[in-house]
Structure formats: structure tokens, C-alpha cells
Design an enzyme around this catalytic site. Structure first.
Site, PDB file in Angstrom:
ATOM      1  N   LYS A  85       4.725 -20.746  11.870  1.00  0.00           N
ATOM      2  CA  LYS A  85       5.971 -20.032  11.573  1.00  0.00           C
ATOM      3  C   LYS A  85       5.808 -18.539  11.829  1.00  0.00           C
ATOM      4  O   LYS A  85       4.691 -18.041  12.009  1.00  0.00           O
ATOM      5  CB  LYS A  85       6.373 -20.277  10.117  1.00  0.00           C
ATOM      6  CG  LYS A  85       5.357 -19.769   9.099  1.00  0.00           C
ATOM      7  CD  LYS A  85       5.769 -20.091   7.677  1.00  0.00           C
ATOM      8  CE  LYS A  85       4.731 -19.570   6.688  1.00  0.00           C
ATOM      9  NZ  LYS A  85       5.146 -19.773   5.283  1.00  0.00           N
TER      10      LYS A  85
ATOM     11  N   ARG B 154      10.592 -21.892  -6.249  1.00  0.00           N
ATOM     12  CA  ARG B 154      11.262 -21.570  -4.994  1.00  0.00           C
ATOM     13  C   ARG B 154      12.248 -22.671  -4.583  1.00  0.00           C
ATOM     14  O   ARG B 154      13.453 -22.472  -4.632  1.00  0.00           O
ATOM     15  CB  ARG B 154      10.200 -21.327  -3.900  1.00  0.00           C
ATOM     16  CG  ARG B 154      10.716 -20.661  -2.654  1.00  0.00           C
ATOM     17  CD  ARG B 154       9.610 -20.017  -1.853  1.00  0.00           C
ATOM     18  NE  ARG B 154       8.570 -20.947  -1.403  1.00  0.00           N
ATOM     19  CZ  ARG B 154       7.521 -20.582  -0.670  1.00  0.00           C
ATOM     20  NH1 ARG B 154       7.365 -19.309  -0.325  1.00  0.00           N
ATOM     21  NH2 ARG B 154       6.620 -21.467  -0.284  1.00  0.00           N
TER      22      ARG B 154
ATOM     23  N   TYR C 294       5.979  14.982  10.865  1.00  0.00           N
ATOM     24  CA  TYR C 294       7.148  15.228  10.021  1.00  0.00           C
ATOM     25  C   TYR C 294       6.740  15.670   8.613  1.00  0.00           C
ATOM     26  O   TYR C 294       5.813  15.126   8.017  1.00  0.00           O
ATOM     27  CB  TYR C 294       7.998  13.964   9.914  1.00  0.00           C
ATOM     28  CG  TYR C 294       8.669  13.573  11.206  1.00  0.00           C
ATOM     29  CD1 TYR C 294       9.732  14.314  11.702  1.00  0.00           C
ATOM     30  CD2 TYR C 294       8.228  12.468  11.920  1.00  0.00           C
ATOM     31  CE1 TYR C 294      10.354  13.963  12.890  1.00  0.00           C
ATOM     32  CE2 TYR C 294       8.841  12.101  13.114  1.00  0.00           C
ATOM     33  CZ  TYR C 294       9.901  12.847  13.597  1.00  0.00           C
ATOM     34  OH  TYR C 294      10.509  12.489  14.776  1.00  0.00           O
TER      35      TYR C 294
ATOM     36  N   MET D 102       7.823   7.012  14.292  1.00  0.00           N
ATOM     37  CA  MET D 102       8.394   5.750  14.741  1.00  0.00           C
ATOM     38  C   MET D 102       7.621   5.170  15.924  1.00  0.00           C
ATOM     39  O   MET D 102       7.401   3.957  16.006  1.00  0.00           O
ATOM     40  CB  MET D 102       9.862   5.943  15.136  1.00  0.00           C
ATOM     41  CG  MET D 102      10.551   4.657  15.562  1.00  0.00           C
ATOM     42  SD  MET D 102      12.269   4.895  16.061  1.00  0.00           S
ATOM     43  CE  MET D 102      13.027   5.239  14.459  1.00  0.00           C
TER      44      MET D 102
END
Length: 375
Positions: free
Chosen positions: A40, A137, A265, A312
Site C-alpha cells: 500500500k 478502527r 527564511y 520548499m
């Protein structure tokens, strides 16, 4: 997403490591047990189709996925082995799953009654009933509903009662108390069934590694395929798991910053003396976590700190001395006897190794070695 073949960042997936991990686990299993490869989430970030092929080569007899779309992708790629969807599938797709010979997980009787009119005896739907023994779940919690569902599956030719299973919440922890509670609940529920299905299974990777006595006749082998320890560093596996993924790049730029200059940043890092700073073309848009400022990568066998915020698309590192653009950078893997594991990255990021590999986006090309399969 566009793949970045024209930049240096790559995820290198080792087919030999995947095959070895699967073979090692199969060697430990009872001869009557089967190993289904859990592929998966794009094979935990390693690539759905290539990983399925490697595990098939190593002896996996089926696959587990999270959603029907993953199962259909495997079928479209030519895989004929059994495929089990572990999550709940919208009932409107029951007939499609049956047509494609995909087994579905069911956790309540209502789902079965809604699915039945869509199905035919010529293309019956294979069903695994999920039992909620403590994961909270999906699945049946009480024997009444379980037996009602089992009776419906057994008596209706439009269904095949193929399996019953549960999932353990703490199989990768030292304290077995809650694990044992779930084991007890599972056996009590299954023992109420007048007839057992073909597969009775409880084992994910952690259960099979550290609680093999609990193994049923089907092992859902997941994170171990990829050479990662499901416990992080809490428990030692019974054999060496071979990491299958390396994250590599190159310096795209290198410059000498004078004392007092800042990086990235927020200007959160200021050089206290003249320093060589290298730029690496990878960032959080590629799934490399933004929180890894202060962590490290490997350059020429040196651990180099990530300085300033991860951007990014790029990040900056402090170099021990000048290195030219094009110099190899290992973000996860080995370099000159030193290594950085996915668990190391996860520990620094405050998460688990699974999340790290699953988070790498398609913008990073996957390259496969030790095999002739080409993406």
C-alpha cells in the site's frame, strides 16, 4: 506530479534488499503459512509495481493494499495473485472488486446486505471479516454480529468467506499487556465461529518478528519488506533487515559566507565565522520534512548540519571546507562507513520511519538497482 529527472535528487531502491528481507521472513514461517506483501501507499514510497514484482520473485503469494484503486493497479499490471484490500471499500464498488477477483475487508453486516444485490454466483466476492480487538478502527467487536456476517457469507453463493483477521496496536512495544489482551479477544471471537474460513490472520510485520507464536496461516508483511524496524529502536529484530531505500542528491551550489551573514527564511541561522555553505536541491515539497533544520546529511563521509530552515525545493548545509557543485550528498544511506537511516530522520522529526518514506513525493524519481525492472 512532475518528476524531477533534470535535477540530482534521487530515491534509489535496492531490489536485492527487498527480496532478501522477504526471503528471510519466509524462512521463519510455518510451511503452511503464506506471506502477503503489503504494498500500500506506493509500496511505502518505494514504488507499487516494482516492489510487488520483487516480493513476488522472493516468494510472496499475495498482496495487501489499503484501497481498491491500488488493487486495480496491480491487476492492470498483470498480477494474478490474491489481493486483499485492508481498508473499508465503498459498497458501490463490490461488483467491480468481485469482477477483478479482489478480496475486500468488511466490518459490519449492513455492508454485506447492501452488496449482495450487486453480486452474482458466477463472480462471487471474496470477503475477510475484520475484528476490532482493540485498535478501535474497523471491525466487529461482538460475536453476535460476527456470526451473523459469517452465516450470511457461508450461505449466500454470491460471497466467499475467505478470511477473518485483526490488527494489533502494540506489537512493536516492549510491554506485552495490551497485545496479549487483543490476542485473547481475537481467539474468543474466532472460537465462536462454527466454521473457520481459509485464512485466519493477525500478523503484521511486528507481530511476525516478535510474536511469531501468534502467527496464523497468513502473514501481512509490510514495513519489514523495506528493511525498516517497525519498533524504531525499541526492539531488536530476529535477523538483520536490509534498508531498501537511499536518498541521494548533489550540491547544486557552494559559497563562502562571511561572519554575520544569515541563511534561509527567517534568518534563523547566522554564521559565527566564515563558513562554506552548500545548497542541496531538495525540500519539503519532495517530502523532506521542514522540521529537519539542525539535522545532518553526509558529504564525503562527513556529517554536515542542515542550517537554516528547509525550503520548499532546497536546503542548505554547513560544509567542513569547499566542495564543488556536483559533489555527492547522502540524505539517507551510507557514505564512507557512516550512515543515516530513515529511523534517524524520523526520530529527529518526532515521527516514525514509515511516515518518512511514505511522504517522499513523486517529484523525486525512483531508480531501481539490482534488477532489470525499469519504471
Amino acid at each position: 506530479m512532475v518528476e524531477g529527472w533534470h535535477r540530482a535528487s534521487r530515491l534509489v531502491v535496492d531490489a536485492a534488499a527487498i527480496r532478501q528481507n522477504v526471503k528471510k521472513e519466509i524462512e521463519r514461517l510455518d510451511p503452511q503459512s503464506e506471506l502477503f506483501a503489503v504494498v500500500k501507499a506506493n509500496g511505502y514510497g518505494h514504488g507499487l509495481i516494482p516492489v510487488a514484482r520483487y516480493t513476488e520473485q522472493a516468494g510472496a503469494t499475495g498482496f495487501c493494499v489499503a484501497i481498491l484503486d491500488e488493487a486495480l493497479t496491480l491487476r492492470e499490471a498483470g498480477f494474478a495473485e490474491p489481493i486483499l484490500v485492508l481498508g473499508i471499500t465503498n459498497v458501490k464498488w463490490a461488483a467491480l472488486a468481485a469482477e477483478k477477483n479482489v478480496s475486500l475487508t468488511v466490518g459490519d453486516v449492513e455492508w454485506l446486505t447492501k452488496a449482495a444485490p450487486q453480486l452474482t454466483a458466477e463472480h462471487p466476492l471474496k470477503v475477510h471479516l475484520a475484528l476490532d480487538t482493540g485498535m478501535g478502527r474497523i471491525g466487529f467487536q461482538e460475536s453476535d454480529g460476527l456470526n451473523q456476517a459469517a452465516e450470511l457469507l457461508t450461505n449466500d453463493p454470491r460471497f466467499v468467506f475467505e478470511g477473518v483477521f485483526t490488527h494489533f496496536a502494540t506489537a512493536d512495544e516492549k510491554d506485552p499487556t495490551y497485545f496479549n489482551l487483543q490476542v485473547d479477544r481475537f481467539h474468543k471471537l474466532v472460537d465462536t465461529l462454527p466454521e473457520k474460513p481459509r485464512y485466519v490472520h493477525v500478523s503484521n510485520t511486528a507481530t511476525s518478528l516478535w510474536h511469531a507464536a501468534c502467527n496464523g496461516n497468513l502473514i501481512r508483511f509490510g514495513v519489514g519488506i523495506y528493511g525498516m524496524n517497525p519498533s524504531g529502536t525499541v526492539l531488536e529484530p530476529p535477523y538483520d533487515l536490509q534498508p531498501a531505500m537511499t536518498l541521494e542528491s548533489q550540491l547544486s551550489f557552494s559559497k563562502l559566507l562571511k561572519k554575520g551573514r544569515s541563511v534561509s527564511y527567517g534568518a534563523t541561522y547566522t554564521v559565527e565565522q566564515d563558513e562554506w555553505i552548500g545548497t542541496v536541491p531538495i525540500g519539503y515539497a519532495d517530502g523532506y520534512p521542514r522540521c529537519l533544520q539542525g539535522f545532518h546529511v553526509l558529504v564525503d563521509g562527513h556529517f554536515c548540519e542542515i542550517v537554516g530552515r528547509v525550503c520548499m525545493d532546497q536546503l542548505m548545509i554547513r560544509l567542513p571546507h569547499e566542495y564543488p557543485a556536483g559533489t555527492s550528498v547522502i540524505l539517507a544511506g551510507k557514505s564512507q562507513g557512516k550512515s543515516i537511516s530513515m529511523t534517524d530522520i524520523a526520530d529527529y522529526a518526532g515521527t516514525i520511519n514509515y511516515e518518512i518514506t511514505c511522504g517522499f513525493t513523486e517529484r523525486i524519481p525512483r531508480v531501481y538497482k539490482n534488477n532489470d525492472i525499469v519504471k
